[in-house]
Design a protein around this motif. Structure first.
Motif, mmCIF file in Angstrom:
data_model
loop_
_atom_site.group_PDB
_atom_site.id
_atom_site.type_symbol
_atom_site.label_atom_id
_atom_site.label_comp_id
_atom_site.label_asym_id
_atom_site.label_seq_id
_atom_site.Cartn_x
_atom_site.Cartn_y
_atom_site.Cartn_z
ATOM 1 N N ASP A 169 3.146 -42.790 -10.652
ATOM 2 C CA ASP A 169 3.302 -41.733 -11.656
ATOM 3 C C ASP A 169 4.717 -41.745 -12.217
ATOM 4 O O ASP A 169 4.933 -41.608 -13.421
ATOM 5 C CB ASP A 169 3.031 -40.338 -11.049
ATOM 6 C CG ASP A 169 1.639 -40.245 -10.431
ATOM 7 O OD1 ASP A 169 0.755 -41.014 -10.857
ATOM 8 O OD2 ASP A 169 1.442 -39.413 -9.521
ATOM 9 N N ALA A 172 5.179 -44.571 -14.585
ATOM 10 C CA ALA A 172 4.593 -44.318 -15.897
ATOM 11 C C ALA A 172 5.572 -43.544 -16.779
ATOM 12 O O ALA A 172 5.763 -43.873 -17.954
ATOM 13 C CB ALA A 172 3.282 -43.562 -15.747
ATOM 14 N N GLU A 173 6.229 -42.563 -16.162
ATOM 15 C CA GLU A 173 7.205 -41.770 -16.933
ATOM 16 C C GLU A 173 8.380 -42.617 -17.385
ATOM 17 O O GLU A 173 8.824 -42.515 -18.528
ATOM 18 C CB GLU A 173 7.737 -40.612 -16.079
ATOM 19 C CG GLU A 173 6.821 -39.406 -16.096
ATOM 20 C CD GLU A 173 7.322 -38.326 -15.139
ATOM 21 O OE1 GLU A 173 8.570 -38.193 -15.003
ATOM 22 O OE2 GLU A 173 6.475 -37.655 -14.534
ATOM 23 N N LEU A 175 8.441 -45.786 -17.868
ATOM 24 C CA LEU A 175 8.012 -46.747 -18.892
ATOM 25 C C LEU A 175 7.925 -46.084 -20.275
ATOM 26 O O LEU A 175 8.131 -46.731 -21.288
ATOM 27 C CB LEU A 175 6.664 -47.369 -18.513
ATOM 28 C CG LEU A 175 6.711 -48.372 -17.346
ATOM 29 C CD1 LEU A 175 5.306 -48.738 -16.886
ATOM 30 C CD2 LEU A 175 7.493 -49.626 -17.717
ATOM 31 N N ASP A 176 7.624 -44.774 -20.276
ATOM 32 C CA ASP A 176 7.542 -44.043 -21.539
ATOM 33 C C ASP A 176 8.879 -43.961 -22.253
ATOM 34 O O ASP A 176 8.947 -43.960 -23.473
ATOM 35 C CB ASP A 176 7.052 -42.605 -21.290
ATOM 36 C CG ASP A 176 5.542 -42.564 -21.175
ATOM 37 O OD1 ASP A 176 4.906 -43.553 -21.610
ATOM 38 O OD2 ASP A 176 5.010 -41.564 -20.642
ATOM 39 N N SER A 177 9.969 -43.871 -21.446
ATOM 40 C CA SER A 177 11.253 -43.567 -22.062
ATOM 41 C C SER A 177 12.242 -44.730 -22.015
ATOM 42 O O SER A 177 13.278 -44.686 -22.647
ATOM 43 C CB SER A 177 11.871 -42.358 -21.350
ATOM 44 O OG SER A 177 12.019 -42.681 -19.983
ATOM 45 N N THR A 178 11.940 -45.747 -21.232
ATOM 46 C CA THR A 178 12.950 -46.789 -21.008
ATOM 47 C C THR A 178 12.366 -48.177 -21.280
ATOM 48 O O THR A 178 11.203 -48.434 -20.991
ATOM 49 C CB THR A 178 13.444 -46.743 -19.532
ATOM 50 O OG1 THR A 178 13.609 -45.384 -19.156
ATOM 51 C CG2 THR A 178 14.731 -47.511 -19.335
ATOM 52 N N GLN A 179 13.217 -49.052 -21.775
ATOM 53 C CA GLN A 179 12.833 -50.456 -21.941
ATOM 54 C C GLN A 179 12.993 -51.137 -20.570
ATOM 55 O O GLN A 179 14.090 -51.231 -20.024
ATOM 56 C CB GLN A 179 13.759 -51.071 -23.004
ATOM 57 C CG GLN A 179 13.992 -52.570 -22.902
ATOM 58 C CD GLN A 179 12.808 -53.342 -23.464
ATOM 59 O OE1 GLN A 179 12.094 -52.862 -24.336
ATOM 60 N NE2 GLN A 179 12.577 -54.537 -22.928
ATOM 61 N N VAL A 198 -0.554 -49.349 -13.881
ATOM 62 C CA VAL A 198 0.317 -48.585 -14.774
ATOM 63 C C VAL A 198 1.189 -49.509 -15.624
ATOM 64 O O VAL A 198 1.428 -49.271 -16.795
ATOM 65 C CB VAL A 198 1.191 -47.623 -13.929
ATOM 66 C CG1 VAL A 198 2.313 -47.032 -14.771
ATOM 67 C CG2 VAL A 198 0.330 -46.527 -13.317
#
Ligand SMILES: Cc1cc2nc3c(=O)[nH]c(=O)nc-3n(C[C@H](O)[C@H](O)[C@H](O)COP(=O)(O)OP(=O)(O)OC[C@H]3O[C@@H](n4cnc5c(N)ncnc54)[C@H](O)[C@@H]3O)c2cc1C
Ligand code: SF4
Ligand code: FES
Lengths: 283, 467
Positions: A169, A172-173, A175-179, A198
């Motif tokens: 989890d 996933a977070e 990956l949403d905000s970081t390269q 994920v």
């Protein structure tokens, strides 16, 4: 004989040994493992190397008491010796400057992730770590991981430390905000599999497989896994593979090969017949 | 000639065996060995041929008539020294060498009668020596040079013994936790008791040879590093330990073992004593062993002793089987079933991933191929299924790639075998020699020993010349 120079209890049923094995310590690289045998009647079990110290000549192993051999191992004390200790086995982790790497450790899997994360940091990567466990009590090496990470995330199933939830989890977070350029995940099979679900297929996601082994040198094929539809021997071709290519169903199935025998060995009671369990090392 | 006139007993003195009905459920040695009386009787069948054709049949050139004569004269101590001039592992060779295609195949008596039982006599005399506890250690003068040997199978051990006797400081590096190679992990207790192997190895240690177990060369030290560390020469005898699979569907199901895994669990790890020994093994009720060599026979006979019904499935017929005939015969006596002219095309399993059956294609024999063996051809549509719980793949082994992988200058052929001179064992690297299964592919104990011996000779010449 290989002397246990340090024993530490990191959490209930999770123990750390430093074992004197100077030759192995000199050669060990992150990602490799050792095979040990406690005594003459013992089986050979693989354990990933959690750390190595060339000057002290020691190899650090961390194990959870989950079966007969790890139980017996837990009974051994500082100063006792293991009969056999062989390594370093397997391929070392690929360490390069990838950019940003997420290093994930679940349960005792935090231990083998540590030297990899450290080497990645030394190679110039930004290391974001996620460590997890069922609860705060079972969380190990938070301090160590913190030291070598740009950012450390913690997740526990019950929320007793860090975020309530799974390491996947948290991933996933992130990956949403970081390269992210690469992911390393070591822990229980369901955790590694969840991480691979994920993580997008475009990010190489290395996992460390720990199948049943006998020799650890490519001689028996007990450690067969399927990667990219090809059979590989985890002990020599791995133990690390790109998790996106691993046949996880097979990994889970083969882990159950001797489930009945493992139960039988555990219930084989001490003091009966020739049973040697829990025998103290007299040497 | 007077010796020709002597009346020859036409048959070998019979070998006493454990009864098949009893031995099929224990791991004790099958062949019990000659008594002194029987050995002397058998030794008297030898007519001491002047041209001694038997010696030509022996890959290490034991003076066979000489040691047999000493047995006939009851000079047992003399007989064993005679053998040990050429062979340091006689108790092992007497048990597992294919004498029927070597020395005994050439024996003059064998032309009209059964040949002299050279192998049984070799075993007798080696066992006699062990029973006496007489094994002596010769005086050795160290010559100050160091040789590293990689692998402690019969090849490495023989090289070690030869060089140890010549005064070299020899260190053997073995990946497993016990020395002996296939003799320890592959060939079962009931054919070659591990006590005997251990004893022969102890004798080699007594020559000052240092045997280091748990030492995986290529992982711990590479060949190049051994040379840098001051070893003047290296011998590689790492064997053919890489198991082959067939690449058929279902091969990774639970219950499919390589013969190496199955035999290693049993022999090296003593799984037959589970749970006193902690390494498990599971065979179920019915086992299929794929292959027709010694490895297949050993696997099938082991499975039988673990309580399963045991079936050999082989692509050709009994005539083409590469296993020693004696082993096939023993397997049959013990109740192993043979299915000829068949080969698996698929292994089926249940929802838990355990083997439930094996599907086989039926074959017929076609014309002989380049090797002279008639090659099997599938009969279209003839496919059958056998319910089994375990499948053991005994279709061959290749060389272990660990050493070549970590030694870039070492030349290998397309199968991964190390390329070495047939006479000397010299490889593409100066001071590095190789022999045994890693060079030839899976072969025999005695050929591996022969290669070790010639290499020891070559290493000695190299190091004495290189002063
Ligand atoms: C089940 C079975 C039954 C057989 N039966 C017979 C028989 O009846 N008669 C007969 O003549 N032959 C028989 N053979 C064949 C015979 O055993 C082999 O030909 C012989 O053992 C080869 O000897 P070797 O010394 O070349 O290699 P091996 O015996 O294979 O020994 C090689 C050793 O090197 C070690 N090693 C490998 N890599 C490394 C490394 N990197 N570092 C350190 N150590 C390493 C291995 O662990 C092993 O101990 C049988 C083989 C098998 C498997
Ligand atoms: S060939 Fe046979 S009879 Fe002749 S010397 Fe050799 S063992 Fe004896
Ligand atoms: S453990 Fe035997 S080949 Fe991998």
């Amino acid at each position: 004989m290989f002397k246990i120079v340090l024993k530490e209890e990191l959490a209930p049923k999770i123990k750390l040994f430093k074992v004197l094995a100077p030759e192995i310590a000199r050669k060990a690289r992150p990602g490799q493992f050792i095979i040990l045998r406690i005594d003459e009647e013992g089986e050979r079990i693989p354990l990933t190397i959690a750390d190595f110290d060339v000057d002290a000549g020691t190899i650090t192993i961390i194990f959870q008491e989950v079966g007969k051999t790890t139980d017996l191992l837990g009974f051994m004390e500082q100063g006792d010796s293991l009969l056999d200790f062989v390594g370093p086995l397997g391929m070392e982790s690929e360490i390069e400057n990838y950019g940003t790497v997420v290093c994930i450790g679940g349960g005792v899997g935090v231990a083998p992730v540590f030297p990899i994360a450290r080497a990645l940091k030394e190679a110039g990567n930004t290391v974001i770590s996620i460590i997890g466990a069922r609860n705060a009590e079972l969380l190990i090496w938070k301090q160590e991981m913190n030291q070598i990470s740009s950012k450390l995330h913690v997740a526990t199933d019950d929320g007793s430390a860090g975020l309530k939830g799974f390491v996947s989890d948290v991933l996933a977070e992130i990956l949403d905000s970081t390269q992210v350029d690469r992911i390393i995940a070591i822990g229980p099979v369901p955790m590694m599999e969840a991480v691979c679900k994920v993580a997008p297929g475009s990010i190489t996601t290395m996992v460390s497989l720990n199948p049943i082994m006998v020799d650890g040198t490519g001689m028996c094929g007990a450690c067969r896994v399927e990667v990219n539809r090809q059979t590989k021997f985890a002990c020599v071709d791995g133990p690390e593979f790109d998790g996106h290519l691993v046949n996880w169903e097979l990994v889970k199935m083969r882990a159950k090969m001797f489930i009945k025998e493992e139960k039988e060995a555990l219930s084989h009671r001490c003091g009966e017949g020739e049973c040697q369990c829990h025998r103290k090392n007299e040497k | 000639m007077s010796q020709e006139k002597r009346k020859i007993i036409p048959k070998k003195q019979p070998m006493p065996y454990q009864d098949p009905g009893v031995r099929c459920s224990n791991f004790e040695e099958v062949a019990l060995g000659y008594s002194e009386e029987t050995a002397v009787l058998e030794a008297n069948r030898c007519i001491q041929c002047k041209n001694s054709p038997c010696i030509d049949g022996c890959p290490v050139g034991i003076d066979i008539p000489a040691f047999i004569k000493m047995i006939a004269e009851r000079d047992f101590a003399g007989a064993i020294s005679k053998i040990k001039e050429k062979n340091y592992l006689p108790a092992i060779c007497g048990r597992v060498c294919p004498q029927e295609s070597q020395c005994e195949n050439k024996c003059t008596i064998g032309k009209k009668n059964e040949p002299v039982a050279i192998g049984r006599l070799e075993r007798f005399i080696a066992d006699w020596e062990m029973a006496q506890g007489l094994e002596s250690t010769p005086d050795i003068t160290p010559n100050g040079k160091k040789v590293a040997i990689v692998g402690s199978g019969p090849s490495g051990l023989t090289t070690a013994a030869c060089l140890g006797l010549k005064g070299y400081q020899v260190t053997v590096f073995e990946a497993l936790h016990v020395a002996g190679g296939v003799l320890i992990y592959g060939i079962p207790e009931f054919r070659l008791p591990k006590k005997i192997v251990a004893r022969e190895i102890e004798n080699i240690s007594k020559l000052g040879v240092d045997i280091r177990v748990n030492a995986v060369v290529g992982k711990l030290n590479s060949i190049d590093e051994l040379l840098e560390q001051g070893y003047d020469a290296v011998y590689i005898g790492t064997g053919a330990g890489l198991p082959y699979f067939m690449n058929i569907p279902g091969e990774n199901l639970n219950g499919v073992y390589s013969a190496n895994e199955f035999l290693t669990r049993n022999n090296l790890m003593k799984a037959y004593k589970f749970p006193d020994y902690l390494t498990p093994i599971r065979v179920g009720d019915r086992v299929a062993v794929i292959g027709g060599g010694n490895v297949a026979m050993d696997s099938a006979r082991t499975a039988l002793r673990l309580g399963a019904e045991s079936n050999i499935i082989y692509r050709r017929t009994i005539k083409e089987m590469p296993a020693r005939y004696e082993e096939i015969e023993h397997a049959m006596e013990e109740g192993v079933q043979f299915e000829y002219l068949a080969s698996p095309i698929e292994i089926k399993g249940n929802t838990e991933g355990r083997v439930t059956s094996i599907i086989c294609q039926k074959y017929e024999l076609g014309d002989p191929d380049e090797s002279g063996r008639r090659s099997p051809i599938p009969i279209p549509g003839e496919v059958f299924e056998i319910p089994v719980d375990t499948v053991i793949m005994a279709i061959g082994q290749g060389p272990n790639p660990l050493v070549p992988q970590t030694t870039p200058d070492l030349k290998i052929n397309k199968w991964g075998n190390i390329m070495a001179d047939a006479e000397t064992g010299a490889t593409s690297m100066k001071g590095v020699y190789a022999g045994g299964d890693v060079v030839t592919g899976a072969a025999t104990v005695i050929l591996a020993m022969g290669a070790g011996k010639s290499a020891a000779q070559a290493i000695d010449e190299y190091l004495q010349g290189a002063k």
